[in-house]
Design a protein around this motif. Structure first.
Motif: not given
Length: 65
Positions: A1-4, A9-12, A21-27, A43-49
């Motif tokens: 998935m792209d960043s948009k 997903i976060f917004r909605e 979450v920011l630490i996971v985003e660094e990964q 890892t994006k899905w992990l951050a969302i979870e």
């Protein structure tokens, strides 16, 4: 998935990009930079979870700064 899509997903879902979450985003950035696109995607899905769990449990690690 792209960043948009990721941010949408976060917004909605009313999710917060907490310190954890920011630490996971660094990964995610590291994985992407080194060509590990499948791991970056997982890892994006992990951050969302993580954000969903924090929201559900009303746990939120504060951001610095």
């Amino acid at each position: 998935m792209d960043s948009k899509t990721y941010l949408a997903i976060f917004r909605e879902n009313g999710l917060i990009r907490s310190e954890l979450v920011l630490i996971v985003e660094e990964q995610i950035k590291i994985f992407s930079k080194h060509g590990f696109t499948e791991l970056a995607e997982e890892t994006k899905w992990l951050a969302i979870e993580v954000a969903e769990i924090e929201k559900q449990e009303k746990i939120l690690l504060k951001r610095y700064g």
